[in-house]
Design a protein around this motif. Sequence first.
Motif, PDB file in Angstrom:
ATOM      1  N   THR A   1       0.849  -1.195   0.000  1.00 58.51           N
ATOM      2  CA  THR A   1       0.000   0.000   0.000  1.00 58.51           C
ATOM      3  C   THR A   1       0.877   1.235   0.000  1.00 58.51           C
ATOM      4  OG1 THR A   1      -0.125   0.064   2.424  1.00 58.51           O
ATOM      5  CG2 THR A   1      -1.830  -1.182   1.259  1.00 58.51           C
ATOM      6  N   ILE A   2       0.356   2.329  -0.506  1.00 60.15           N
ATOM      7  CA  ILE A   2       1.116   3.569  -0.572  1.00 60.15           C
ATOM      8  C   ILE A   2       0.213   4.743  -0.223  1.00 60.15           C
ATOM      9  CG2 ILE A   2       0.701   3.775  -3.074  1.00 60.15           C
ATOM     10  CD1 ILE A   2       3.462   5.202  -3.227  1.00 60.15           C
ATOM     11  N   ARG A   3       0.740   5.626   0.601  1.00 61.49           N
ATOM     12  CA  ARG A   3       0.081   6.883   0.949  1.00 61.49           C
ATOM     13  C   ARG A   3       1.059   8.001   0.601  1.00 61.49           C
ATOM     14  NH1 ARG A   3      -0.651   3.177   4.925  1.00 61.49           N
ATOM     15  NH2 ARG A   3      -2.775   2.757   5.667  1.00 61.49           N
ATOM     16  N   SER A   4       0.556   9.121   0.153  1.00 62.51           N
ATOM     17  CA  SER A   4       1.460  10.214  -0.221  1.00 62.51           C
ATOM     18  C   SER A   4       0.808  11.571  -0.004  1.00 62.51           C
ATOM     19  CB  SER A   4       1.901  10.072  -1.684  1.00 62.51           C
ATOM     20  OG  SER A   4       0.795  10.187  -2.553  1.00 62.51           O
ATOM     21  N   GLU A   5       1.646  12.569   0.232  1.00 63.64           N
ATOM     22  CA  GLU A   5       1.225  13.967   0.344  1.00 63.64           C
ATOM     23  C   GLU A   5       2.262  14.799  -0.392  1.00 63.64           C
ATOM     24  OE1 GLU A   5       0.970  15.024   4.420  1.00 63.64           O
ATOM     25  OE2 GLU A   5      -0.666  13.645   4.881  1.00 63.64           O
ATOM     26  N   SER A   6       1.817  15.824  -1.098  1.00 64.96           N
ATOM     27  CA  SER A   6       2.740  16.664  -1.858  1.00 64.96           C
ATOM     28  C   SER A   6       2.630  18.108  -1.425  1.00 64.96           C
ATOM     29  CB  SER A   6       2.442  16.550  -3.357  1.00 64.96           C
ATOM     30  OG  SER A   6       3.326  17.357  -4.112  1.00 64.96           O
ATOM     31  N   LEU A   7       3.781  18.706  -1.101  1.00 65.97           N
ATOM     32  CA  LEU A   7       3.871  20.126  -0.738  1.00 65.97           C
ATOM     33  C   LEU A   7       2.853  20.497   0.335  1.00 65.97           C
ATOM     34  CD1 LEU A   7       4.380  21.667  -4.299  1.00 65.97           C
ATOM     35  CD2 LEU A   7       6.119  20.900  -2.682  1.00 65.97           C
ATOM     36  N   SER A   8       2.826  19.730   1.373  1.00 69.06           N
ATOM     37  CA  SER A   8       1.885  19.948   2.469  1.00 69.06           C
ATOM     38  C   SER A   8       2.438  20.972   3.460  1.00 69.06           C
ATOM     39  CB  SER A   8       1.622  18.625   3.190  1.00 69.06           C
ATOM     40  OG  SER A   8       0.755  18.817   4.280  1.00 69.06           O
ATOM     41  N   PRO A   9       1.685  22.027   3.803  1.00 66.45           N
ATOM     42  CA  PRO A   9       2.163  23.025   4.769  1.00 66.45           C
ATOM     43  C   PRO A   9       2.352  22.401   6.151  1.00 66.45           C
ATOM     44  CG  PRO A   9       0.231  23.816   3.576  1.00 66.45           C
ATOM     45  CD  PRO A   9       0.352  22.355   3.296  1.00 66.45           C
ATOM     46  N   GLU A  10       3.382  22.822   6.845  1.00 71.94           N
ATOM     47  CA  GLU A  10       3.630  22.296   8.186  1.00 71.94           C
ATOM     48  C   GLU A  10       2.790  22.988   9.245  1.00 71.94           C
ATOM     49  OE1 GLU A  10       5.536  19.631   9.278  1.00 71.94           O
ATOM     50  OE2 GLU A  10       5.345  19.277   7.129  1.00 71.94           O
ATOM     51  N   TYR A  11       2.321  24.194   8.973  1.00 69.94           N
ATOM     52  CA  TYR A  11       1.483  24.929   9.925  1.00 69.94           C
ATOM     53  C   TYR A  11       0.132  25.212   9.283  1.00 69.94           C
ATOM     54  CZ  TYR A  11       5.837  25.926  12.489  1.00 69.94           C
ATOM     55  OH  TYR A  11       7.016  25.823  13.174  1.00 69.94           O
ATOM     56  N   SER A  12      -0.878  25.332  10.117  1.00 74.07           N
ATOM     57  CA  SER A  12      -2.213  25.676   9.633  1.00 74.07           C
ATOM     58  C   SER A  12      -2.653  27.043  10.146  1.00 74.07           C
ATOM     59  CB  SER A  12      -3.219  24.613  10.072  1.00 74.07           C
ATOM     60  OG  SER A  12      -3.225  24.484  11.482  1.00 74.07           O
ATOM     61  N   ASP A  13      -1.681  27.839  10.620  1.00 76.55           N
ATOM     62  CA  ASP A  13      -2.002  29.170  11.117  1.00 76.55           C
ATOM     63  C   ASP A  13      -1.002  30.178  10.545  1.00 76.55           C
ATOM     64  OD1 ASP A  13       0.314  28.690  12.587  1.00 76.55           O
ATOM     65  OD2 ASP A  13      -0.789  28.126  14.394  1.00 76.55           O
ATOM     66  N   ALA A  14      -0.885  31.347  11.194  1.00 75.38           N
ATOM     67  CA  ALA A  14      -0.042  32.428  10.682  1.00 75.38           C
ATOM     68  C   ALA A  14       1.437  32.053  10.629  1.00 75.38           C
ATOM     69  CB  ALA A  14      -0.239  33.678  11.541  1.00 75.38           C
ATOM     70  N   ARG A  15       1.833  31.027  11.372  1.00 76.23           N
ATOM     71  CA  ARG A  15       3.241  30.630  11.363  1.00 76.23           C
ATOM     72  C   ARG A  15       3.672  30.088  10.003  1.00 76.23           C
ATOM     73  NH1 ARG A  15       3.248  26.633  16.367  1.00 76.23           N
ATOM     74  NH2 ARG A  15       1.242  26.154  15.370  1.00 76.23           N
ATOM     75  N   GLN A  16       2.709  29.597   9.231  1.00 77.78           N
ATOM     76  CA  GLN A  16       3.063  29.096   7.909  1.00 77.78           C
ATOM     77  C   GLN A  16       3.625  30.225   7.040  1.00 77.78           C
ATOM     78  OE1 GLN A  16       3.234  25.984   6.949  1.00 77.78           O
ATOM     79  NE2 GLN A  16       4.009  26.618   4.952  1.00 77.78           N
ATOM     80  N   LYS A  17       3.034  31.403   7.131  1.00 79.88           N
ATOM     81  CA  LYS A  17       3.531  32.553   6.374  1.00 79.88           C
ATOM     82  C   LYS A  17       4.899  32.980   6.884  1.00 79.88           C
ATOM     83  CE  LYS A  17       2.258  37.191   4.858  1.00 79.88           C
ATOM     84  NZ  LYS A  17       1.219  38.276   4.920  1.00 79.88           N
ATOM     85  N   GLU A  18       5.120  32.837   8.200  1.00 76.60           N
ATOM     86  CA  GLU A  18       6.402  33.236   8.785  1.00 76.60           C
ATOM     87  C   GLU A  18       7.525  32.290   8.388  1.00 76.60           C
ATOM     88  OE1 GLU A  18       8.485  33.780  13.208  1.00 76.60           O
ATOM     89  OE2 GLU A  18       6.337  33.278  13.023  1.00 76.60           O
ATOM     90  N   PHE A  19       7.289  30.973   8.473  1.00 77.76           N
ATOM     91  CA  PHE A  19       8.349  30.000   8.219  1.00 77.76           C
ATOM     92  C   PHE A  19       8.316  29.432   6.789  1.00 77.76           C
ATOM     93  CE2 PHE A  19       7.639  29.782  12.859  1.00 77.76           C
ATOM     94  CZ  PHE A  19       8.912  30.128  13.283  1.00 77.76           C
ATOM     95  N   GLY A  20       7.142  29.240   6.249  1.00 78.03           N
ATOM     96  CA  GLY A  20       7.022  28.780   4.879  1.00 78.03           C
ATOM     97  C   GLY A  20       7.479  27.357   4.619  1.00 78.03           C
ATOM     98  N   ILE A  21       7.467  26.501   5.633  1.00 80.46           N
ATOM     99  CA  ILE A  21       7.932  25.124   5.458  1.00 80.46           C
ATOM    100  C   ILE A  21       6.819  24.266   4.845  1.00 80.46           C
ATOM    101  CG2 ILE A  21       8.725  23.025   6.617  1.00 80.46           C
ATOM    102  CD1 ILE A  21      10.847  25.112   6.557  1.00 80.46           C
ATOM    103  N   VAL A  22       7.155  23.580   3.767  1.00 84.07           N
ATOM    104  CA  VAL A  22       6.262  22.598   3.168  1.00 84.07           C
ATOM    105  C   VAL A  22       7.026  21.286   3.030  1.00 84.07           C
ATOM    106  CG1 VAL A  22       4.872  24.301   1.937  1.00 84.07           C
ATOM    107  CG2 VAL A  22       6.872  23.289   0.817  1.00 84.07           C
ATOM    108  N   SER A  23       6.294  20.201   2.894  1.00 87.90           N
ATOM    109  CA  SER A  23       6.957  18.904   2.808  1.00 87.90           C
ATOM    110  C   SER A  23       6.164  17.959   1.937  1.00 87.90           C
ATOM    111  CB  SER A  23       7.128  18.296   4.200  1.00 87.90           C
ATOM    112  OG  SER A  23       5.865  18.131   4.814  1.00 87.90           O
ATOM    113  N   SER A  24       6.858  16.958   1.431  1.00 84.58           N
ATOM    114  CA  SER A  24       6.219  15.869   0.697  1.00 84.58           C
ATOM    115  C   SER A  24       6.529  14.571   1.422  1.00 84.58           C
ATOM    116  CB  SER A  24       6.732  15.818  -0.741  1.00 84.58           C
ATOM    117  OG  SER A  24       6.370  16.995  -1.449  1.00 84.58           O
TER     118      SER A  24
END
Length: 262
Positions: free
Chosen positions: A183-206
Amino acid sequence: MSNLDSKLPELMRQATEDLEPESVDLVERSVAQGTRLRQRRSVLAGTAAGVAVLATLGVVVGAVQHFDRDGQAAPAGSLAVGPSATPKPSLPSKAPSGPVATSPSANLKDPTLTTLKSLLQGPSRTFSMPENWGGKDDGFFGASWVVDDGKGGSRVEVLLERFKGPARCAGEPGCRTRPDGSTIRSESLSPEYSDARQKEFGIVSSHVEITRKDGRRISVASYNGVSEKGTKHTRVAPILTVAQLTKLADSQAWQFPAKVSK
């Protein structure tokens, strides 16, 4: 007996009518002393009541503080407010990166760490900030490197597990069963934060998680920064795409010394 009772007061008056008191203010002082004693008793009673109230408050406050320590409740007088943002859903076996899971210094001879580096080798790539965690007793093995291809550092991590039971999606969103039974599960360019910190740090992950038919599970992730959280992004996108992460997870080079969990 009745005659004596009727005459006794008169006899006592006659016997004492010519006597002078030792002090003319005896009665006055006695009255004053009595007044002071009543006042003192009133003060003491009030003090005792105050102490009782304070003791009661002390019990209540003590109980609140005890609950706050043991139950993590909010301090007295404040409202317990939960997280304002819904945490981002992540893969179940995403490798931990906190101070508890991460070794203070990486073991460069760790097979998971060395395997990860060998599979990530490429032209102009440099490696730094190695980490490894877990072990046989933990039932999982994790490792990570920060890989830089000249466009900024990118954390790449892997988590190896083995569990009892066949691989299956059981209707989970984002999961599919492949022809070989894995089985395989995947996520692409998923933001690490769901609040204002996402704009501050800008970390995304796959992320990619593959569970093989025999129970071996490989979870891999790539970030556009040198850490999962707490630092600003160093590049536009993670160094590895979902397709590249899938190839990484599918490698037969991964070793599984962990025993099957019960």
